[in-house]
Design a protein around this motif. Structure first.
Motif, PDB file in Angstrom:
ATOM      1  N   VAL A  65     -10.923  10.283  21.796  1.00 20.75           N
ATOM      2  CA  VAL A  65     -11.212  10.039  20.384  1.00 20.75           C
ATOM      3  C   VAL A  65     -10.864   8.592  20.049  1.00 20.75           C
ATOM      4  O   VAL A  65      -9.805   8.096  20.419  1.00 20.75           O
ATOM      5  CB  VAL A  65     -10.406  11.000  19.482  1.00 20.75           C
ATOM      6  N   HIS A  66     -11.774   7.934  19.338  1.00 19.29           N
ATOM      7  CA  HIS A  66     -11.562   6.567  18.862  1.00 19.29           C
ATOM      8  C   HIS A  66     -11.751   6.571  17.355  1.00 19.29           C
ATOM      9  O   HIS A  66     -12.542   7.350  16.825  1.00 19.29           O
ATOM     10  CB  HIS A  66     -12.579   5.597  19.477  1.00 19.29           C
ATOM     11  N   ALA A  67     -11.059   5.683  16.670  1.00 19.82           N
ATOM     12  CA  ALA A  67     -11.237   5.531  15.226  1.00 19.82           C
ATOM     13  C   ALA A  67     -11.099   4.064  14.858  1.00 19.82           C
ATOM     14  O   ALA A  67     -10.385   3.319  15.505  1.00 19.82           O
ATOM     15  CB  ALA A  67     -10.202   6.367  14.473  1.00 19.82           C
ATOM     16  N   ASN A  68     -11.812   3.680  13.780  1.00 21.01           N
ATOM     17  CA  ASN A  68     -11.706   2.303  13.306  1.00 21.01           C
ATOM     18  C   ASN A  68     -10.751   2.245  12.125  1.00 21.01           C
ATOM     19  O   ASN A  68     -10.304   3.260  11.610  1.00 21.01           O
ATOM     20  CB  ASN A  68     -13.078   1.758  12.918  1.00 21.01           C
ATOM     21  N   SER A  69     -10.465   1.079  11.688  1.00 26.17           N
ATOM     22  CA  SER A  69      -9.602   0.861  10.532  1.00 26.17           C
ATOM     23  C   SER A  69     -10.305   1.308   9.263  1.00 26.17           C
ATOM     24  O   SER A  69     -11.504   1.100   9.092  1.00 26.17           O
ATOM     25  CB  SER A  69      -9.269  -0.625  10.430  1.00 26.17           C
ATOM     26  N   ALA A  70      -9.560   1.916   8.373  1.00 23.63           N
ATOM     27  CA  ALA A  70     -10.119   2.349   7.098  1.00 23.63           C
ATOM     28  C   ALA A  70     -10.563   1.171   6.250  1.00 23.63           C
ATOM     29  O   ALA A  70     -11.366   1.318   5.345  1.00 23.63           O
ATOM     30  CB  ALA A  70      -9.096   3.197   6.351  1.00 23.63           C
ATOM     31  N   ASP A  71     -10.050  -0.027   6.515  1.00 17.53           N
ATOM     32  CA  ASP A  71     -10.409  -1.219   5.731  1.00 17.53           C
ATOM     33  C   ASP A  71     -11.875  -1.622   5.932  1.00 17.53           C
ATOM     34  O   ASP A  71     -12.462  -2.226   5.046  1.00 17.53           O
ATOM     35  CB  ASP A  71      -9.520  -2.399   6.121  1.00 17.53           C
ATOM     36  N   ALA A  72     -12.436  -1.287   7.066  1.00 10.28           N
ATOM     37  CA  ALA A  72     -13.797  -1.712   7.381  1.00 10.28           C
ATOM     38  C   ALA A  72     -14.820  -1.132   6.405  1.00 10.28           C
ATOM     39  O   ALA A  72     -15.800  -1.789   6.080  1.00 10.28           O
ATOM     40  CB  ALA A  72     -14.159  -1.323   8.807  1.00 10.28           C
ATOM     41  N   ARG A  73     -14.593   0.090   5.940  1.00 18.38           N
ATOM     42  CA  ARG A  73     -15.527   0.763   5.033  1.00 18.38           C
ATOM     43  C   ARG A  73     -14.765   1.349   3.848  1.00 18.38           C
ATOM     44  O   ARG A  73     -15.006   2.476   3.454  1.00 18.38           O
ATOM     45  CB  ARG A  73     -16.269   1.849   5.779  1.00 18.38           C
ATOM     46  N   ALA A  74     -13.848   0.624   3.293  1.00 22.12           N
ATOM     47  CA  ALA A  74     -12.966   1.124   2.229  1.00 22.12           C
ATOM     48  C   ALA A  74     -13.756   1.802   1.114  1.00 22.12           C
ATOM     49  O   ALA A  74     -14.782   1.297   0.666  1.00 22.12           O
ATOM     50  CB  ALA A  74     -12.134  -0.017   1.673  1.00 22.12           C
TER      51      ALA A  74
END
Length: 92
Positions: free
Chosen positions: A2-11
């Protein structure tokens, strides 16, 4: 995996989930069944994801045939780890 990106990218936007199930997992029937199971497991967990996070789940070769209860436990454990890392560091 599982990978996840930062929530800031699509706030402010709803979380998204992507599935990667390669041909190495099995034939089309096995791959589609695997995607259905993972989709069902994630649909009950989507509310736990922070706004703006993208999660990608990559099915490993040994996933088909694993009991759904075991997959659910593994998914909960891995999601908690990845999301803790994303929310604390703001990265992958």
């Amino acid at each position: 995996m599982v990978h996840a990106n930062s929530a800031d990218a699509r706030a402010g936007q709803p979380p998204r989930v992507g599935l990667v199930v390669s041909k190495a997992v099995g034939n089309a029937v096995v791959r589609n069944r695997t995607k259905r199971v993972l989709r069902a497991l994630m649909s009950s967990r989507i509310d736990q994801l922070p706004q703006g996070v993208d999660v990608v789940i990559r099915a490993k070769n040994e996933l088909p045939g694993t009991p759904t209860a075991t997959l659910a436990q593994d998914l909960d454990r891995v999601l908690a780890t990845v999301l803790r890392r994303v929310t604390s560091t703001g990265g992958h």
